[in-house]
Design a protein around this motif. Structure first.
Motif, PDB file in Angstrom:
ATOM      1  N   GLU A 464       0.884  -1.195  -0.019  1.00 13.58           N
ATOM      2  CA  GLU A 464       0.003   0.020   0.121  1.00 13.58           C
ATOM      3  C   GLU A 464       0.938   1.244  -0.159  1.00 13.58           C
ATOM      4  O   GLU A 464       2.093   1.454   0.464  1.00 13.58           O
ATOM      5  CB  GLU A 464      -1.039   0.009   1.296  1.00 13.58           C
ATOM      6  N   GLU A 465       0.405   2.327  -0.358  1.00 13.80           N
ATOM      7  CA  GLU A 465       1.050   3.571  -0.573  1.00 13.80           C
ATOM      8  C   GLU A 465       0.965   4.373   0.810  1.00 13.80           C
ATOM      9  O   GLU A 465      -0.193   4.426   1.273  1.00 13.80           O
ATOM     10  CB  GLU A 465       0.372   4.288  -1.686  1.00 13.80           C
ATOM     11  N   SER A 466       1.952   4.830   1.332  1.00 12.90           N
ATOM     12  CA  SER A 466       1.837   5.720   2.540  1.00 12.90           C
ATOM     13  C   SER A 466       1.651   6.999   2.170  1.00 12.90           C
ATOM     14  O   SER A 466       1.399   7.610   1.172  1.00 12.90           O
ATOM     15  CB  SER A 466       3.268   5.479   3.452  1.00 12.90           C
ATOM     16  N   GLU A 467       1.474   7.928   3.261  1.00 13.54           N
ATOM     17  CA  GLU A 467       1.063   9.195   3.199  1.00 13.54           C
ATOM     18  C   GLU A 467       2.242   9.872   2.244  1.00 13.54           C
ATOM     19  O   GLU A 467       1.693  10.869   1.509  1.00 13.54           O
ATOM     20  CB  GLU A 467       1.013   9.850   4.448  1.00 13.54           C
ATOM     21  N   GLY A 468       3.557   9.589   2.518  1.00 17.14           N
ATOM     22  CA  GLY A 468       4.491  10.087   1.549  1.00 17.14           C
ATOM     23  C   GLY A 468       4.458   9.921   0.548  1.00 17.14           C
ATOM     24  O   GLY A 468       5.699  10.350  -0.392  1.00 17.14           O
ATOM     25  N   GLY A 469       3.678   8.844  -0.257  1.00 15.33           N
ATOM     26  CA  GLY A 469       3.794   8.424  -1.642  1.00 15.33           C
ATOM     27  C   GLY A 469       4.571   7.250  -1.785  1.00 15.33           C
ATOM     28  O   GLY A 469       4.942   6.743  -2.788  1.00 15.33           O
TER      29      GLY A 469
END
Length: 624
Positions: A464-469
């Motif tokens: 999955e993609e984190s908040e920082g991309g």
């Protein structure tokens, strides 16, 4: 504790554990901090013992009822005990931790304990060479500590090159939960900073942060762990092995050799075979002697010498003998090591399911050979830009059979190499023929079913993609220990320390390691429910029930009745009398369509009976 790998080859480590009064306190329903810390010690020492590590360990306890250390003088460094000096870990240390480490009634200054550990390291490593000096301190920080000497202690740590690791029952920072070493897990108590902690713990935590930040400004705080996270990190590791270089020459044709060196990047690890036969009473290997003799299969069981025996290969119903000379001549002969490029192919032609073997080898240019580095770099970058692979003939040494494999280009930010994977020969392939699903309308899914499966796959993605991309892996396979090894070593340790008690159950965290991540399990529930609704499972009932002989022939009488002459044809005119020892245990009966008919005898056509037998039956009947 070197939790994250074999970065350091030889370490002197002091395990320093708080056994004071506060460590044995706990909230209702929670495990005491003392027991959690003791488990960390046990698991780490187990890990070192079974890995046959060359690291030396010492054990220091503080908060003990007595005082035993070199610095104890004039009321200084009280209630600190050096339980074990630096030496290789062994089962004796495991037994001491199991049986001799208990909670005590005193309290001690954790800074005093740290100074004792520093003194022990400096004195017992003098004149020896270590790659690392480390102190691992396990405490709840619930004791008033003075910061007057803190700067001096930090300065001495730096001069001596001693590193620190702290293990606490709570995270160093609430906002750091889920990051770094102090993360813990969903079950770790996470009191807000300033709340839930005593004044002593708050002050102690500030001092810990100051010490760790002073020793390492960037990564110091990552060396502060929670008890629960440390239990998971202290898994048993395999026996430490240095990477073995495989020097060879990569050849393209007869005029382009490139000096290379290969290292096993991935290989199947097997349990080290240390099982041996011992006497059940003495547990001594020397008390058991094993002899092997060869005898002829005759009446006298004539003993023959081992030199009079040859191996044979079964060929059909015959055995073809092969002497040792024949076996040597039959072996594949080669000049030695080889990594010869046979040609090139597109990467798309090498399918993932064709990878075989038990290892992947990373191939680099030989060190200190600039020409080899330039040549191999050119080959790697050309293959990478064209999406090609090199098909090579690989021979480990002159005693081994050759392999055919593919060398894939691997270009990273810090290095580049070829990765060799073995490919199958013709005999290794398994060809199967299955009917096509594309032209069968019965198995054609609807658009709604396809959309449901797409949704299920999306919700069960392990990346999955984190908040920082940044893409994060939720299920890091390379961080999951082999359950077979963990269970084996857990049981070996338990049996060695507790020879009479039953083996313990598998650790809960190890079972959980191979389950679906909680985040994935939570978000896929709706998609799973929809897929279950669109793909219903129905129980298929048999159209025809299996009939027994009683259903087909009517009344059943055991065959033993006729054999014992208990069945008389005048009593039972419509029963079969049949013979043959092959029917022992079966029961038969026959009733003609016309009960009034009274032929003296009638021979029937063969009847297939239950059990697959076919017989000609003789009916004997007599009217009234």
């Amino acid at each position: 504790m070197d939790w994250n790998g074999d970065k350091f080859r030889h370490t002197a480590l002091v395990l320093c554990m708080d056994v004071g009064f506060s460590m044995s306190n706990s909230a209702p329903g929670q495990e005491p901090f003392f027991e959690q810390a003791k488990k960390i010690l046990q698991k780490f020492v187990q890990r070192q013992v079974f890995a046959e590590s060359k690291d030396e360990l010492a054990l220091v306890l503080f908060g003990t009822d007595n005082t035993d250390n070199r610095l104890a003088d004039g009321g200084q460094y009280q209630y600190v005990t050096v339980h074990r000096h630096l030496m290789l870990p062994d089962f004796e240390l495991l037994e001491e931790i199991q049986n001799s480490v208990h909670p005590c009634e005193q309290q001690a200054d954790w800074l005093d304990a740290l100074v004792v550990c520093m003194d022990l390291l400096q004195n017992e490593t003098m004149g020896k060479k270590y790659d690392r000096l480390n102190v691992a301190l396990l405490t709840d920080l619930n004791f008033p500590v003075s910061a007057d000497q803190l700067d001096i202690i930090i300065g001495n740590l730096k001069r001596a090159g001693i590193t620190l690791q702290f293990f606490l029952p709570f995270p160093a920072e609430q906002e750091e939960c889920g990051q770094g070493g102090g993360a813990g897990d969903g079950n770790t108590p996470r009191p807000p900073r300033g709340k839930g902690l005593t004044k002593e713990q708050q002050n102690g935590l500030e001092m810990v942060r100051q010490v760790m930040a002073s020793l390492d400004e960037e990564d110091g705080l990552e060396e502060i762990y929670t008890f629960r996270s440390a239990v998971k990190l202290s898994v048993f590791k395999r026996t430490e092995k240095r990477p073995m270089a495989w020097p060879c020459q990569l050849t393209i044709g007869s005029s382009l050799p490139i000096r290379i060196v290969g290292y096993k990047a991935v290989t199947e690890e097997k349990v080290k075979k240390t099982w041996t036969m011992v006497d059940a009473q003495t547990h001594r290997k020397e008390d058991v002697k094993r002899d092997t003799v060869f005898c002829l299969q005759d009446d006298n069981e004539t003993e023959i010498e081992k030199d009079d025996i040859v191996q044979g290969f079964r060929y059909g119903s015959d055995i073809v003998p092969f002497s040792k000379v024949d076996q040597e001549q039959m072996k594949y002969k080669c000049d030695g090591k080889a990594f010869a490029v046979l040609g090139f192919a597109r990467q798309s032609l090498i399918r993932r399911h064709q990878f075989m073997g038990t290892q992947a080898i990373k191939v680099f240019a030989a060190k200190d050979d600039e020409h080899a580095g330039v040549a191999l770099s050119a080959l790697i970058r050309a293959l990478d830009s064209l999406d090609m692979v090199a098909v090579v003939r690989y021979v480990y040494d002159r005693r081994c059979n050759p392999q055919v494999g593919a060398a894939f280009p691997c270009v990273k930010e810090k290095y580049e190499c070829l990765i060799y994977v073995q490919l199958p020969y013709m005999e290794d392939l398994r060809q199967f023929q299955f009917g096509s699903l594309e032209n069968n309308k019965k198995f054609a899914p609807t658009e709604e079913q396809l959309a449901a499966v797409d949704s299920l796959i999306d919700t069960m993605m392990l990346v999955e993609e984190s908040e920082g991309g940044v893409m994060e892996d939720l299920f890091k396979v390379n961080n999951i220990p082999n359950p077979q090894f963990q269970r084996l070593f857990q049981c070996l340790h338990h049996r060695g320390v507790n020879p009479g008690s039953p083996l313990p159950p598998v650790d809960a965290w190890l079972k959980k390691a191979l389950e679906r991540p909680e985040a994935v399990a939570a978000r896929c529930q709706a998609a799973l429910a929809k897929a279950k609704k669109l793909f219903p499972l129905k129980e298929v009932e048999r159209k025809r029930e299996q009939k027994t002989s009683a259903d087909i022939f009517g009344i059943i009488l055991p065959l033993s009745c006729r054999l014992k002459n208990t069945l008389h044809p005048f009593q039972y005119p419509h029963f079969i009398m049949c013979g043959g020892s092959s029917l022992a245990g079966n029961t038969l009966a026959y009733e003609p369509e016309d009960p009034g008919s009274n032929p003296l005898s009638r021979t029937l056509n063969p009847v297939y009976l239950q059990g697959g037998l076919s017989l000609s039956l003789l009916i004997v009947s007599r009217s009234g």
